[in-house]
Design a protein around this motif. Structure first.
Motif, PDB file in Angstrom:
ATOM      1  N   ASN A  28       0.815  -1.219   0.000  1.00  0.00           N
ATOM      2  CA  ASN A  28       0.000   0.000   0.000  1.00  0.00           C
ATOM      3  C   ASN A  28       0.848   1.269   0.000  1.00  0.00           C
ATOM      4  O   ASN A  28       0.465   2.293   0.598  1.00  0.00           O
ATOM      5  CB  ASN A  28      -0.968   0.010   1.184  1.00  0.00           C
ATOM      6  CG  ASN A  28      -2.011  -1.087   1.084  1.00  0.00           C
ATOM      7  OD1 ASN A  28      -2.552  -1.338   0.005  1.00  0.00           O
ATOM      8  ND2 ASN A  28      -2.272  -1.758   2.198  1.00  0.00           N
ATOM      9  N   LYS A  29       1.957   1.225  -0.698  1.00  0.00           N
ATOM     10  CA  LYS A  29       2.804   2.395  -0.833  1.00  0.00           C
ATOM     11  C   LYS A  29       2.597   3.021  -2.209  1.00  0.00           C
ATOM     12  O   LYS A  29       2.312   2.331  -3.182  1.00  0.00           O
ATOM     13  CB  LYS A  29       4.280   2.022  -0.646  1.00  0.00           C
ATOM     14  CG  LYS A  29       4.578   1.328   0.674  1.00  0.00           C
ATOM     15  CD  LYS A  29       4.219   2.202   1.874  1.00  0.00           C
ATOM     16  CE  LYS A  29       4.485   1.486   3.186  1.00  0.00           C
ATOM     17  NZ  LYS A  29       4.098   2.315   4.351  1.00  0.00           N
ATOM     18  N   SER A  30       2.748   4.344  -2.280  1.00  0.00           N
ATOM     19  CA  SER A  30       2.670   5.020  -3.573  1.00  0.00           C
ATOM     20  C   SER A  30       4.024   4.891  -4.262  1.00  0.00           C
ATOM     21  O   SER A  30       5.061   5.194  -3.678  1.00  0.00           O
ATOM     22  CB  SER A  30       2.306   6.493  -3.395  1.00  0.00           C
ATOM     23  OG  SER A  30       3.260   7.140  -2.569  1.00  0.00           O
ATOM     24  N   VAL A  31       3.997   4.429  -5.513  1.00  0.00           N
ATOM     25  CA  VAL A  31       5.233   4.054  -6.204  1.00  0.00           C
ATOM     26  C   VAL A  31       5.263   4.684  -7.593  1.00  0.00           C
ATOM     27  O   VAL A  31       4.258   4.696  -8.315  1.00  0.00           O
ATOM     28  CB  VAL A  31       5.351   2.524  -6.342  1.00  0.00           C
ATOM     29  CG1 VAL A  31       6.674   2.149  -7.007  1.00  0.00           C
ATOM     30  CG2 VAL A  31       5.221   1.847  -4.989  1.00  0.00           C
ATOM     31  N   ALA A  32       6.455   5.163  -7.968  1.00  0.00           N
ATOM     32  CA  ALA A  32       6.702   5.609  -9.337  1.00  0.00           C
ATOM     33  C   ALA A  32       7.942   4.883  -9.852  1.00  0.00           C
ATOM     34  O   ALA A  32       8.913   4.694  -9.123  1.00  0.00           O
ATOM     35  CB  ALA A  32       6.918   7.117  -9.399  1.00  0.00           C
ATOM     36  N   VAL A  33       7.882   4.477 -11.109  1.00  0.00           N
ATOM     37  CA  VAL A  33       9.021   3.831 -11.772  1.00  0.00           C
ATOM     38  C   VAL A  33       9.523   4.758 -12.862  1.00  0.00           C
ATOM     39  O   VAL A  33       8.753   5.176 -13.726  1.00  0.00           O
ATOM     40  CB  VAL A  33       8.628   2.468 -12.370  1.00  0.00           C
ATOM     41  CG1 VAL A  33       9.775   1.885 -13.182  1.00  0.00           C
ATOM     42  CG2 VAL A  33       8.232   1.496 -11.262  1.00  0.00           C
ATOM     43  N   LEU A  34      10.820   5.077 -12.814  1.00  0.00           N
ATOM     44  CA  LEU A  34      11.426   5.913 -13.842  1.00  0.00           C
ATOM     45  C   LEU A  34      12.099   5.023 -14.875  1.00  0.00           C
ATOM     46  O   LEU A  34      12.859   4.123 -14.523  1.00  0.00           O
ATOM     47  CB  LEU A  34      12.477   6.848 -13.234  1.00  0.00           C
ATOM     48  CG  LEU A  34      12.056   7.715 -12.046  1.00  0.00           C
ATOM     49  CD1 LEU A  34      13.181   8.671 -11.693  1.00  0.00           C
ATOM     50  CD2 LEU A  34      10.780   8.468 -12.342  1.00  0.00           C
ATOM     51  N   GLU A  35      11.818   5.272 -16.146  1.00  0.00           N
ATOM     52  CA  GLU A  35      12.450   4.535 -17.241  1.00  0.00           C
ATOM     53  C   GLU A  35      12.799   5.529 -18.342  1.00  0.00           C
ATOM     54  O   GLU A  35      11.912   6.165 -18.903  1.00  0.00           O
ATOM     55  CB  GLU A  35      11.530   3.441 -17.771  1.00  0.00           C
ATOM     56  CG  GLU A  35      12.056   2.698 -18.986  1.00  0.00           C
ATOM     57  CD  GLU A  35      13.438   2.115 -18.761  1.00  0.00           C
ATOM     58  OE1 GLU A  35      14.391   2.572 -19.439  1.00  0.00           O
ATOM     59  OE2 GLU A  35      13.572   1.213 -17.911  1.00  0.00           O
ATOM     60  N   ARG A  36      14.084   5.666 -18.631  1.00  0.00           N
ATOM     61  CA  ARG A  36      14.504   6.663 -19.621  1.00  0.00           C
ATOM     62  C   ARG A  36      14.239   6.209 -21.050  1.00  0.00           C
ATOM     63  O   ARG A  36      14.159   7.033 -21.962  1.00  0.00           O
ATOM     64  CB  ARG A  36      15.991   6.986 -19.446  1.00  0.00           C
ATOM     65  CG  ARG A  36      16.932   5.843 -19.699  1.00  0.00           C
ATOM     66  CD  ARG A  36      18.364   6.204 -19.314  1.00  0.00           C
ATOM     67  NE  ARG A  36      19.289   5.104 -19.544  1.00  0.00           N
ATOM     68  CZ  ARG A  36      19.963   4.904 -20.674  1.00  0.00           C
ATOM     69  NH1 ARG A  36      19.798   5.751 -21.681  1.00  0.00           N
ATOM     70  NH2 ARG A  36      20.768   3.882 -20.812  1.00  0.00           N
TER      71      ARG A  36
END
Length: 465
Positions: A28-36
């Motif tokens: 239940n964590k807010s997550v962002a994934v960065l992909e260039r």
């Protein structure tokens, strides 16, 4: 309390980053994934999945698996091109990306296609490839999962065609007639055997006197025999001194000069000696995080770096740099970051090398058992002893079991042959539960199947006692 945009930012969408992000989302964590890159999946999809799929495409189009039945001249398609190989490869890569996007969406993980770099331990600067303005995002924790890339040769500039890295294979315009592979590690051997199956005359150069030193000697010797049978020339215990571009009557070629004085001229050279952590764009200096000479980050047993709240997983931390272990590392890092309980990293890790034929192992080797002074015995079975192998036309396979002579506990499993990467998990499961070699003689194994080799090898080993 500081206010963050996200509980976790994962830099990189490869296997380690994927599993870290999904695990955190499950907590239940807010997550962002960065992909260039425009395509998700990182090195795993763009080069790992591609190389394995390329192997399958070659085996199919050349009819390699059926040649023991139909003869060495048998093939599904004549004059195979890179375009032919890319049909299957492109399809599989796109399928992987679609599945990953679905998983991210169903777990409410935000995907940001931008290059991330550190401003401080809790601030990431986003740099977009299009006209959008750069911006910063704030995060409580960060997991670095940027993977690695093929190390550049120190003696020559690669042009991606005549001299290329393993990451460049899918961009080759044509299949070379002759190829020199520099580096006899897992990646080098996989491509070496794949190109040899295409009919390319391959020369393999490696500085070590023996290939795959972590693997069983006998299994490696058998693999080397089959490589030579497929036309591969091995130049072991040799060091590359220089690589030169040539222009001669045969067109553009490349010459590899070895310290021993030998020279190898071929249509192309693939350089695959090690990998470098993809950390150069992260601005790690801003958080005072150091890397080694190969751009790799040091971590503790929980995959946390020297900077609290900053974790690193996958290829960027080096060995074993496997998709399977990277996934486990990502999950464990996310659990530790948010104080969730998790089991320790498993001790039994299966290693697979997708050569032709395929190699897989789990547990100890004979060398390791001998060095430890343990009394052991071996049991072996050849694939050709099974009906399934005869049906598939594979007579190259061998399965080898190592077990304690007193307790009869299974200590190691080593396989060379078709579906080795699938079969190895049977031995892994028995070993994980402290099973003995007798297990394989006391259960019913499906017939016909390659798994029969376990029973045959077990009986062979028991007879040796």
């Amino acid at each position: 309390m500081p206010v963050y945009d996200y509980d976790l930012v994962v830099i990189g969408s490869g296997p380690a980053g994927q599993r870290a992000a999904i695990q955190a989302a499950k907590l239940n964590k807010s997550v962002a994934v960065l992909e260039r890159l425009p395509m998700l999946g990182g090195v795993d999809v763009n080069t790992g999945t591609a190389s394995k799929t390329l192997r399958e495409a070659v085996l199919h189009l050349t009819g390699f698996r059926e040649r023991n039945i139909h003869g060495d001249s048998y093939s599904v398609k004549q004059d195979i091109t890179m375009s032919d190989l890319m049909v299957r490869t492109g399809y599989v890569m796109q399928q992987q990306v679609d599945i990953l996007r679905l998983h991210f969406r169903s777990n409410r993980i935000e995907t940001i296609h931008a290059e991330g770099s550190f401003v401080d331990p809790h601030t990431i600067s986003l740099s977009y490839s299009d006209s959008r303005m750069n911006r910063n995002i704030a995060t409580d924790k960060v997991i670095i999962a940027v993977g690695s890339f093929s190390t550049q040769p120190p003696v020559v500039h690669t042009d991606g065609k005549l001299v290329f890295l393993s990451d460049d294979v899918l961009n080759l315009p044509d299949i070379p007639r002759t190829l020199t592979v520099v580096g006899g590690g897992a990646i080098g051997l996989e491509y070496c055997s794949t190109f040899a199956a295409l009919g390319v005359r391959v020369t393999l150069v490696d500085r070590n006197p023996r290939l795959l030193q972590f693997a069983d000697d006998e299994i490696v010797d058998t693999m080397v025999y089959h490589l030579r049978q497929n036309g591969v020339t091995l130049r072991l215990n040799e060091t590359v001194n220089d690589i030169e571009y040539l222009r001669n009557e045969r067109g553009n070629q490349v010459r590899v000069l070895l310290d021993s004085g030998k020279q190898i001229v071929s249509d192309a050279v693939m350089y695959c000696v090690g990998r470098t952590g993809n950390t150069h764009m992260l601005n790690l200096e801003a958080i005072e995080l150091k890397t080694d000479a190969r751009g790799r980050v040091s971590v503790d047993e929980n995959y946390q770096t020297d900077v609290p709240g900053i974790y690193a997983v996958g290829g960027v931390i080096g060995f074993p740099d496997l998709t399977s272990t990277s996934r486990m590392q990502g999950r464990q890092a996310a659990c530790h970051a948010f104080d969730a309980s998790t089991n320790p990293f498993p001790g039994l890790v299966p290693y697979t090398v997708r050569t032709i034929p395929e190699l897989a192992m789990v547990g100890k080797t004979e060398t390791e058992l001998t060095d430890a002074g343990l009394s052991y015995e071996i049991g072996k079975a050849n694939y050709q002893e099974t009906m399934s192998s005869v049906m598939q036309g594979d007579n190259a396979g061998v399965l080898k079991l190592l077990f304690d002579t007193e307790s009869r506990e299974l200590l190691g499993v080593h396989i060379l042959g078709e579906d080795a990467s699938e079969l190895i998990h049977i031995g892994q499961a028995v070993m994980a539960h402290g099973g003995t070699i007798d297990y394989f003689t006391e259960v019913v194994i499906s017939y016909p199947s390659l798994a029969e080799c376990y029973a045959t090898a077990a009986l062979n080993g028991i007879n040796r006692l």
